[in-house]
Write an enzyme that holds these catalytic residues in place. Sequence first.
Site, PDB file in Angstrom:
ATOM      1  N   TYR A  11      24.926   6.130 -34.755  1.00 21.64           N
ATOM      2  CA  TYR A  11      23.764   6.337 -33.889  1.00 21.64           C
ATOM      3  C   TYR A  11      24.195   6.395 -32.428  1.00 21.64           C
ATOM      4  CZ  TYR A  11      19.428   5.213 -31.395  1.00 21.64           C
ATOM      5  OH  TYR A  11      18.367   5.223 -30.522  1.00 21.64           O
ATOM      6  N   GLY A  31       9.467  14.596 -33.755  1.00 21.30           N
ATOM      7  CA  GLY A  31       9.473  13.209 -34.211  1.00 21.30           C
ATOM      8  C   GLY A  31       8.272  12.443 -33.720  1.00 21.30           C
ATOM      9  N   ALA A  32       7.103  13.083 -33.799  1.00 15.75           N
ATOM     10  CA  ALA A  32       5.906  12.554 -33.126  1.00 15.75           C
ATOM     11  C   ALA A  32       4.932  11.847 -34.049  1.00 15.75           C
ATOM     12  CB  ALA A  32       5.183  13.693 -32.407  1.00 15.75           C
ATOM     13  N   ASP A  54      11.386  20.402 -40.006  1.00 14.73           N
ATOM     14  CA  ASP A  54      12.594  19.588 -39.939  1.00 14.73           C
ATOM     15  C   ASP A  54      13.541  20.172 -38.898  1.00 14.73           C
ATOM     16  OD1 ASP A  54      14.816  18.053 -40.331  1.00 14.73           O
ATOM     17  OD2 ASP A  54      15.117  18.585 -42.441  1.00 14.73           O
ATOM     18  N   VAL A  55      13.709  19.481 -37.753  1.00 13.44           N
ATOM     19  CA  VAL A  55      14.545  20.012 -36.687  1.00 13.44           C
ATOM     20  C   VAL A  55      16.033  19.931 -37.013  1.00 13.44           C
ATOM     21  CG1 VAL A  55      12.888  19.596 -34.834  1.00 13.44           C
ATOM     22  CG2 VAL A  55      14.560  17.816 -35.432  1.00 13.44           C
ATOM     23  N   SER A  96      19.172   7.033 -25.613  1.00  9.32           N
ATOM     24  CA  SER A  96      19.112   5.579 -25.817  1.00  9.32           C
ATOM     25  C   SER A  96      20.141   4.932 -24.902  1.00  9.32           C
ATOM     26  CB  SER A  96      19.431   5.232 -27.274  1.00  9.32           C
ATOM     27  OG  SER A  96      19.503   3.828 -27.471  1.00  9.32           O
ATOM     28  N   ARG A 111       5.208   8.840 -35.280  1.00 13.93           N
ATOM     29  CA  ARG A 111       5.191   7.387 -35.109  1.00 13.93           C
ATOM     30  C   ARG A 111       6.085   7.020 -33.933  1.00 13.93           C
ATOM     31  NH1 ARG A 111       9.306   4.816 -39.309  1.00 13.93           N
ATOM     32  NH2 ARG A 111       7.831   3.094 -39.197  1.00 13.93           N
TER      33      ARG A 111
END
Length: 254
Positions: A159, A16-17, A66-67, A145, A19
Amino acid sequence: MTPFSSLAGVRVAVTGASRGIGLGIARGFARAGARVLLTARGEADLAAAAAALRGEGGAVQHAALDVATGAGCAALARAATDLLGGLDVLCANAGIFPKAELATMTEADLDEVLAVNVKGTVLAVAACAPLLGASGRGRVVLTSSITGPLTGDAGWSHYGASKAAQLGFMRTAALELAPRGVTVNAVLPGNVLTEGLRDLGPEYLDTMAAAIPLGRLGSVDDIAAAALFLASAEAGYITGQSIVVDGGQVLPEG
């Protein structure tokens, strides 16, 4: 002791690098002299991000994948082998956070978030575990998070569930990978000023900044600094733990 050992030449993959926090983490490692593999789903954005880091002097490679699929995570391990010659640090950062309240959330909405945020984390770590074990200084850094593990936010129940699940996975993965000398830890960002957060509008940003004791939103550099520490030699005896990077956001009672 020096306060921070060199990360020069360390082989790092960041998912996911293209942005946001992922790009910030990748930039932090590149500036520290690491050899960095950037991955994400979108080829155009990923190539642009890699080119920008190379323009800053970073030793950067990239691979679109795509992980959320087993095939994508197998491709991640292959890319680390082919482009870096192995892997020392996996930053499992890929994640999505579309808003959906329970009243309107569809099964597809839930599946999409869990596939990227949970399945993508588990499969990426599993695919890269042999490489990390062979490195002799393997590190896994998860981007979780505060939402889910510590707080809730209306509209992001799926999420929050995914981010709490990452920490449940982290603890058992840390146990399983410890015999190979691999540590598994997580960074829990608060509200960080990224492209995605800007999309929520200035009123939301001002409200959140006012609620943070340190008086500002976090930056991607704040998160990168924590990731670099967890990847360092000094953090070699830390595993199964999480670091909250939120400017004190979760501290007030009201």
